[in-house]
Write a protein that holds these residues in place. Structure first.
Motif, short mmCIF file in Angstrom:
data_model
loop_
_atom_site.label_atom_id
_atom_site.label_comp_id
_atom_site.label_asym_id
_atom_site.label_seq_id
_atom_site.Cartn_x
_atom_site.Cartn_y
_atom_site.Cartn_z
N ASP A 131 98.24 128.51 103.52
CA ASP A 131 97.51 129.69 103.06
C ASP A 131 97.92 130.13 101.66
OD1 ASP A 131 96.04 129.94 105.46
OD2 ASP A 131 97.74 130.94 106.41
N ASP A 132 98.66 129.28 100.95
CA ASP A 132 99.13 129.56 99.58
C ASP A 132 100.15 130.68 99.51
OD1 ASP A 132 98.31 127.59 97.91
OD2 ASP A 132 96.63 128.70 97.03
N ASN A 133 100.80 131.01 100.62
CA ASN A 133 101.93 131.92 100.57
C ASN A 133 103.14 131.15 100.06
OD1 ASN A 133 100.65 134.26 101.83
ND2 ASN A 133 100.59 132.97 103.65
N VAL A 134 104.07 131.85 99.44
CA VAL A 134 105.29 131.23 98.92
C VAL A 134 106.44 131.60 99.85
CG1 VAL A 134 106.83 131.03 96.94
CG2 VAL A 134 104.42 131.51 96.56
N TRP A 135 107.09 130.59 100.39
CA TRP A 135 108.28 130.78 101.23
C TRP A 135 109.49 130.52 100.35
CZ3 TRP A 135 108.29 132.13 106.44
CH2 TRP A 135 107.04 132.21 107.03
N ILE A 136 110.43 131.46 100.32
CA ILE A 136 111.59 131.37 99.43
C ILE A 136 112.88 131.44 100.24
CG2 ILE A 136 112.83 132.48 97.52
CD1 ILE A 136 110.14 133.50 96.52
N VAL A 137 113.74 130.48 100.00
CA VAL A 137 115.09 130.52 100.57
C VAL A 137 115.88 131.51 99.74
CG1 VAL A 137 117.20 129.22 100.98
CG2 VAL A 137 114.98 128.13 101.33
N ASN A 138 116.35 132.55 100.39
CA ASN A 138 117.07 133.63 99.73
C ASN A 138 118.55 133.44 100.09
OD1 ASN A 138 117.54 136.03 98.41
ND2 ASN A 138 115.95 137.15 99.53
N SER A 142 121.03 135.13 103.06
CA SER A 142 121.00 134.30 104.27
C SER A 142 119.70 134.46 105.06
CB SER A 142 122.19 134.63 105.17
OG SER A 142 123.39 134.37 104.49
N ARG A 143 118.58 134.31 104.35
CA ARG A 143 117.29 134.41 105.02
C ARG A 143 116.21 133.68 104.22
NH1 ARG A 143 116.94 140.68 103.53
NH2 ARG A 143 116.18 140.49 101.41
N ILE A 144 115.08 133.53 104.87
CA ILE A 144 113.89 132.96 104.24
C ILE A 144 112.83 134.05 104.26
CG2 ILE A 144 112.10 131.20 104.40
CD1 ILE A 144 114.23 129.43 105.78
N GLN A 145 112.16 134.24 103.11
CA GLN A 145 111.15 135.28 103.02
C GLN A 145 109.81 134.69 102.62
OE1 GLN A 145 112.61 139.39 101.74
NE2 GLN A 145 113.62 138.00 100.29
N LYS A 146 108.76 135.32 103.08
CA LYS A 146 107.40 134.91 102.79
C LYS A 146 106.75 135.92 101.85
CE LYS A 146 103.04 134.42 105.30
NZ LYS A 146 102.45 134.44 106.66
N PHE A 147 106.16 135.41 100.76
CA PHE A 147 105.48 136.25 99.78
C PHE A 147 104.08 135.72 99.54
CE2 PHE A 147 109.97 136.58 98.81
CZ PHE A 147 110.15 137.92 98.52
N THR A 148 103.15 136.57 99.16
CA THR A 148 101.86 136.09 98.71
C THR A 148 101.99 135.68 97.25
OG1 THR A 148 101.16 138.30 98.00
CG2 THR A 148 100.61 137.65 100.27
N LYS A 149 101.07 134.84 96.81
CA LYS A 149 101.11 134.42 95.41
C LYS A 149 100.86 135.60 94.49
CE LYS A 149 98.67 130.91 94.14
NZ LYS A 149 97.81 129.77 94.04
#
Length: 149
Positions: A131-138, A142-149
Motif C-alpha cells: 500500500d506504499d506505506n513505509v515501515w521503519i526499523v527504529n 526497539s520497535r518497527i513503525q509504519k508511516f504513510t508516504k
C-alpha cells in the motif's frame, strides 16, 4: 522490492562490477531505478552521498552530501526507491528520513527524535508495503513503525 542480500549469498554467477573505488567508497546499500539506473548509498566518516550509475557503468553524478543541514547526511543507513523513483534515505544520527527525486532534488525531510509513538530514534532499515506505506526499523526505540508516504 525485497532487499538483495539473499542474492549476494546464493551463488549466482558474477556478471560485472560497477563504479570506481575512489567514487563509490564504502557502499552500504543499493536501490534500483528505471532505465537501468542504479543508486548506491555510500558512507564513511565525514562523507556520505548517493552515487548514481547506469548498468553501462556511466557515472550519473551524486545526490546529497555530508553534514547536518536539510538534505545532508551524517550516518545514512538504508536507501529505498518508490514507484516514482523517489529515493528515501534513513539517517540514524539525524533521526530523519530524507526524500529526493531521481534527479537529486530534495523533496522533503521528516522525523523527530523521541521515544513517543511516531518519533524516531536511530531509524535504520526501511521497506515499502503493498500500500506504499513505509515501515521503519527504529533501532534505539526497539520497535518497527509504519508511516504513510
Amino acid at each position: 522490492m525485497a532487499r538483495p542480500y539473499g542474492l549476494l549469498r546464493a551463488g549466482f554467477p558474477y556478471v560485472k562490477t560497477l563504479g570506481m573505488r575512489r567514487i563509490t567508497n564504502f557502499p552500504i546499500d543499493i536501490a534500483l531505478g528505471n532505465e537501468d539506473r542504479i543508486y548506491i548509498l555510500c558512507r564513511q566518516e565525514n562523507a556520505a552521498m548517493i552515487r548514481k550509475y547506469n548498468y553501462a557503468d556511466e557515472d550519473l553524478g551524486s545526490i546529497g552530501s555530508w553534514g547536518t543541514d536539510e538534505g545532508q547526511f551524517q550516518w545514512p543507513v538504508t536507501l529505498i526507491a518508490d514507484g516514482d523513483e523517489n529515493l528515501f534515505v534513513s539517517d540514524e544520527a539525524l533521526n530523519r528520513i530524507s526524500i529526493y527525486t531521481k534527479d537529486g532534488e530534495l523533496l522533503k525531510t521528516w522525523g523527530e527524535q523521541g521515544e513517543e509513538e511516531g518519533k524516531l530514534n536511530g531509524p535504520s532499515g526501511m521497506a515499502f508495503d503493498s500500500d506504499d506505506n513505509v515501515w521503519i526499523v527504529n533501532s534505539l526505540n526497539s520497535r518497527i513503525q509504519k508511516f504513510t508516504k
